[in-house]
Design a protein around this motif. Structure first.
Motif, PDB file in Angstrom:
ATOM      1  N   ALA A 188       0.828  -1.209   0.000  1.00 16.27           N
ATOM      2  CA  ALA A 188       0.000   0.000   0.000  1.00 16.27           C
ATOM      3  C   ALA A 188       0.862   1.258   0.000  1.00 16.27           C
ATOM      4  N   ARG A 189       1.933   1.252   0.786  1.00 12.74           N
ATOM      5  CA  ARG A 189       2.786   2.434   0.866  1.00 12.74           C
ATOM      6  C   ARG A 189       3.583   2.638  -0.419  1.00 12.74           C
ATOM      7  N   VAL A 208       9.636  -9.633  -1.938  1.00 11.70           N
ATOM      8  CA  VAL A 208       8.316 -10.019  -2.461  1.00 11.70           C
ATOM      9  C   VAL A 208       7.541  -8.775  -2.896  1.00 11.70           C
ATOM     10  N   THR A 209       7.626  -7.702  -2.128  1.00  9.36           N
ATOM     11  CA  THR A 209       6.935  -6.462  -2.478  1.00  9.36           C
ATOM     12  C   THR A 209       7.445  -5.933  -3.819  1.00  9.36           C
ATOM     13  N   MET A 262       6.696  -5.205  -9.687  1.00  7.99           N
ATOM     14  CA  MET A 262       7.232  -5.302 -11.040  1.00  7.99           C
ATOM     15  C   MET A 262       6.360  -6.220 -11.908  1.00  7.99           C
ATOM     16  N   TYR A 263       5.891  -7.317 -11.346  1.00  6.63           N
ATOM     17  CA  TYR A 263       4.991  -8.233 -12.066  1.00  6.63           C
ATOM     18  C   TYR A 263       3.734  -7.483 -12.477  1.00  6.63           C
ATOM     19  N   LEU A 302      -3.823  -5.639  -7.467  1.00  7.22           N
ATOM     20  CA  LEU A 302      -2.769  -5.823  -6.461  1.00  7.22           C
ATOM     21  C   LEU A 302      -3.265  -6.562  -5.222  1.00  7.22           C
ATOM     22  N   THR A 303      -4.523  -6.378  -4.865  1.00  4.74           N
ATOM     23  CA  THR A 303      -5.066  -7.101  -3.705  1.00  4.74           C
ATOM     24  C   THR A 303      -5.009  -8.601  -3.955  1.00  4.74           C
ATOM     25  N   ALA A 304      -5.354  -8.996  -5.178  1.00  7.62           N
ATOM     26  CA  ALA A 304      -5.306 -10.423  -5.531  1.00  7.62           C
ATOM     27  C   ALA A 304      -3.867 -10.922  -5.547  1.00  7.62           C
TER      28      ALA A 304
END
Length: 197
Positions: free
Chosen positions: A99-100, A164-165, A170-171, A181-183
């Motif tokens: 989120a940030r 991971v973030t 990037m993905y 992004l939530t998924a």
């Protein structure tokens, strides 16, 4: 209750947004390598010295996240059976990191990350930024889990979450903001399983 930023802070935020907006527009129109800081300044109608007050380098206009300020203070949790499960601390921290990093303007973040994905020096520099992020993430995890921020397991978990973030973002950027992004965050958490703290 959140206080509204003062006039000076709002003007600074507006200038920062304008510089980034003009930089991204020029990068798309003529390429990252063919765009100079002077051209960005001319488009934004500011001096180079103003540019460098906001962004130390041309790369930083793409890579620097807007500073959202410190994480909200959370009471330190005592070690022992009353502390929350480590899994909860890890999950909450990964959600916060994403989120940030996305911030209040997902479209601009997506444009910045798309550019970073295509320009190799930017992509390499993005990964270099991780060391400082690991320190901040370890402190946040430690507060949430009632652990020492310098404990090996906490530092290791923080490093995993930061990596991971970055990889998730990037993905997401390489696929033009799909899936949501939530998924992706939920998939990352499922894939990670339990990170022991």
């Amino acid at each position: 209750m959140t206080t509204r930023p003062g006039l000076r802070e709002r003007k600074k935020a507006k200038t920062r947004r304008l510089l980034r907006q003009e930089a991204l527009r020029l990068f798309v129109a003529q390429g990252y390598d063919h765009t100079t800081v002077e051209q960005i300044c001319d488009a934004a109608d500011v001096s180079p010295s103003t540019f460098f007050r906001y962004f130390p380098t041309k790369e930083d206009v793409v890579l620097m996240d807007d500073d959202p300020g410190p994480y909200p203070e959370e009471p330190a949790r005592a070690a022992g059976p009353a502390r929350p499960p480590a899994d909860d601390a890890v999950r909450a921290t990964l959600r916060d990191l994403l989120a940030r990093r996305v911030g209040p303007d997902p479209d601009t973040t997506l444009a910045r990350l798309r550019l970073a994905a295509r320009v190799q020096p930017l992509r390499a520099r993005l990964w270099q930024h991780q060391e400082a992020q690991v320190t901040h993430t370890a402190a946040l995890l430690a507060r949430r889990a009632g652990r020492d921020a310098n404990a090996y397991e906490v530092r290791l978990s923080a490093a995993v979450l930061v990596a991971v973030t970055t990889e998730t973002l990037m993905y997401w950027a390489e696929r033009d903001g799909e899936p949501d992004l939530t998924a992706l965050c939920a998939r990352a958490l499922d894939h990670l399983g339990a990170l022991p703290l």
